[in-house]
Design a protein around this motif. Structure first.
Motif, PDB file in Angstrom:
ATOM      1  N   THR A 282       0.835  -0.674  -0.132  1.00  0.00           N
ATOM      2  CA  THR A 282       0.191   0.108  -0.112  1.00  0.00           C
ATOM      3  C   THR A 282       0.713   1.229   0.485  1.00  0.00           C
ATOM      4  O   THR A 282       0.746   2.071   0.947  1.00  0.00           O
ATOM      5  CB  THR A 282      -0.733   0.465   1.249  1.00  0.00           C
ATOM      6  N   ASN A 283       2.363   1.197  -0.691  1.00  0.00           N
ATOM      7  CA  ASN A 283       2.885   2.123  -0.879  1.00  0.00           C
ATOM      8  C   ASN A 283       2.899   3.255  -1.030  1.00  0.00           C
ATOM      9  O   ASN A 283       2.089   3.712  -2.196  1.00  0.00           O
ATOM     10  CB  ASN A 283       4.270   1.736  -1.303  1.00  0.00           C
ATOM     11  N   GLY A 284       3.516   4.417  -1.007  1.00  0.00           N
ATOM     12  CA  GLY A 284       2.988   6.273  -1.820  1.00  0.00           C
ATOM     13  C   GLY A 284       2.989   6.621  -2.396  1.00  0.00           C
ATOM     14  O   GLY A 284       1.915   6.980  -3.073  1.00  0.00           O
ATOM     15  N   CYS A 285       3.256   5.896  -3.217  1.00  0.00           N
ATOM     16  CA  CYS A 285       3.350   5.369  -4.920  1.00  0.00           C
ATOM     17  C   CYS A 285       2.510   5.034  -5.804  1.00  0.00           C
ATOM     18  O   CYS A 285       0.907   5.719  -6.177  1.00  0.00           O
ATOM     19  CB  CYS A 285       4.152   5.262  -5.720  1.00  0.00           C
ATOM     20  N   ARG A 286       1.701   4.303  -5.103  1.00  0.00           N
ATOM     21  CA  ARG A 286       0.589   3.347  -5.302  1.00  0.00           C
ATOM     22  C   ARG A 286      -0.439   4.438  -4.662  1.00  0.00           C
ATOM     23  O   ARG A 286      -1.491   4.042  -5.885  1.00  0.00           O
ATOM     24  CB  ARG A 286       0.312   1.603  -4.901  1.00  0.00           C
ATOM     25  N   GLU A 287      -0.365   4.982  -3.677  1.00  0.00           N
ATOM     26  CA  GLU A 287      -1.729   5.303  -3.182  1.00  0.00           C
ATOM     27  C   GLU A 287      -2.298   6.481  -4.086  1.00  0.00           C
ATOM     28  O   GLU A 287      -3.224   7.037  -4.461  1.00  0.00           O
ATOM     29  CB  GLU A 287      -1.747   5.895  -2.176  1.00  0.00           C
ATOM     30  N   ILE A 288      -0.519   7.578  -4.688  1.00  0.00           N
ATOM     31  CA  ILE A 288      -1.127   8.702  -6.026  1.00  0.00           C
ATOM     32  C   ILE A 288      -1.870   8.143  -6.803  1.00  0.00           C
ATOM     33  O   ILE A 288      -2.764   8.945  -7.134  1.00  0.00           O
ATOM     34  CB  ILE A 288       0.208   9.129  -6.150  1.00  0.00           C
ATOM     35  N   MET A 289      -1.282   7.130  -7.021  1.00  0.00           N
ATOM     36  CA  MET A 289      -2.063   6.580  -9.042  1.00  0.00           C
ATOM     37  C   MET A 289      -3.385   5.912  -8.114  1.00  0.00           C
ATOM     38  O   MET A 289      -4.060   6.660  -9.068  1.00  0.00           O
ATOM     39  CB  MET A 289      -1.085   5.544  -8.825  1.00  0.00           C
TER      40      MET A 289
END
Length: 325
Positions: free
Chosen positions: A167-174
């Motif tokens: 659930t990483n930060g880049c995944r959340e932005i996407m």
């Protein structure tokens, strides 16, 4: 209407603040941490419980807002539906329980509402409308980035979900931005990705992505996503033969290029925006408020069609899985 807010971290507190604007809503907090319950009771005046079952036993609860970490959502959604509660959930980032919970909610005739905050921003709504009206093919270049330790300066990024590779930060932005991009430019045909880890952050996932996107209707985009930009960054340029827009992510920064006058014209919003200290400048409260209002309206009239749902989100999460692979 009686509503429980599950998870009393920063997002849960935000949801309580916004729900408290409704005089006909009674709010109760749920968190397994006694310290969070005590804080919310003291600062927000909300009665809190350690479990959903405890609250449901004492009160006739109608609905739930789930603001816990994403990997916990599926089980909590199922529990809430079992108690015959309408459910609003923050973005999930993973597909756990999607098919089962949507079928369960339909079987019990309950609202299962998925947050997609940027679809409720006035700026993105204006962009979507103008893109749909454009009579030319469009390209876009979009960059969203913010240094990971600055997301929640009051806590370590390793202590909440953005530090987890799943659930990483880049995944959340996407997961936040793809719904409105897809709504604006249409379904995605292909993605091409360059990615790496450039920082010394204590994470085990890529901290930056350059994504080239082909949409089915011929639109094309470049989406740069990162958790390393030291200055919080959100900027999009949209351009074609008959339309050019650009936006810096803040309420007063949406512009359209007037082709006849050859000058930029600011697009004013019809309402003032609200910002909470501690968050990046481009994070405003209004869309969080509007999506909660949409949830409450859908409870009253289930014929209303939400701006986003689990079926469309599953398609987006499949694309994100492909990007991260």
């Amino acid at each position: 209407m009686k509503i429980i807010v599950i998870g009393l971290g920063s997002m849960g507190k935000r949801r309580i603040r916004l729900l408290s604007e409704h005089q006909n809503v009674e709010i109760y907090g749920i968190d397994s941490l006694e310290s969070r319950c005590a804080e919310v009771k003291e600062k927000l005046g909300v009665e809190c419980f350690g479990s959903i079952a405890e609250a449901v036993k004492l009160h006739s609860i109608d609905a739930a807002v789930i603001s816990t970490s994403p990997l916990s959502h599926a089980a909590i959604i199922k529990e809430c539906l079992t108690f015959n509660l309408h459910v609003f959930t923050e973005i999930n980032l993973v597909q756990d329980g999607y098919n089962e919970n949507t079928a369960f909610a339909k079987e019990k005739n309950l609202v299962l509402f998925l947050s997609s905050t940027f679809l409720y921003r006035k700026e993105t709504q204006i962009i979507i409308e103008k893109v749909h009206k454009a009579k030319c093919l469009l390209n876009y270049i979009y960059h969203v980035g913010q240094y990971l330790p600055d997301w929640h300066p009051w806590e370590s990024y390793n202590n909440y979900f953005i530090g987890n590779p799943k659930t990483n930060g880049c995944r959340e932005i996407m997961a936040i931005d793809f719904p409105w991009l897809v709504t604006a430019f249409g379904p995605i045909k292909n993605v091409y990705v360059v990615k790496s880890k450039n920082t010394e952050l204590n994470i085990t996932y890529n901290d930056n992505y350059l994504i080239t996107i082909e949409h089915e209707n011929g639109a094309k985009g470049v989406f740069a996503v990162d958790v390393m930009a030291r200055k919080p960054f959100r900027h999009i340029d949209i351009y074609g033969e008959q339309l050019q827009l650009f936006w810096d992510g803040t309420p007063n920064s949406l512009y359209e290029y007037n082709i006849d006058k050859k000058e930029n014209e600011n697009i004013p919003l019809s309402e003032a925006s609200e910002h909470i200290d501690g968050y990046a400048e481009f994070i405003t409260e209004n869309p969080y408020r509007e999506e909660l209002n949409a949830f409450l309206k859908q409870i009253m009239d289930q014929t209303l069609i939400p701006a986003w749902d689990f079926e469309r989100d599953k398609v987006v999460l499949d694309i994100i899985d492909k990007i991260e692979a």
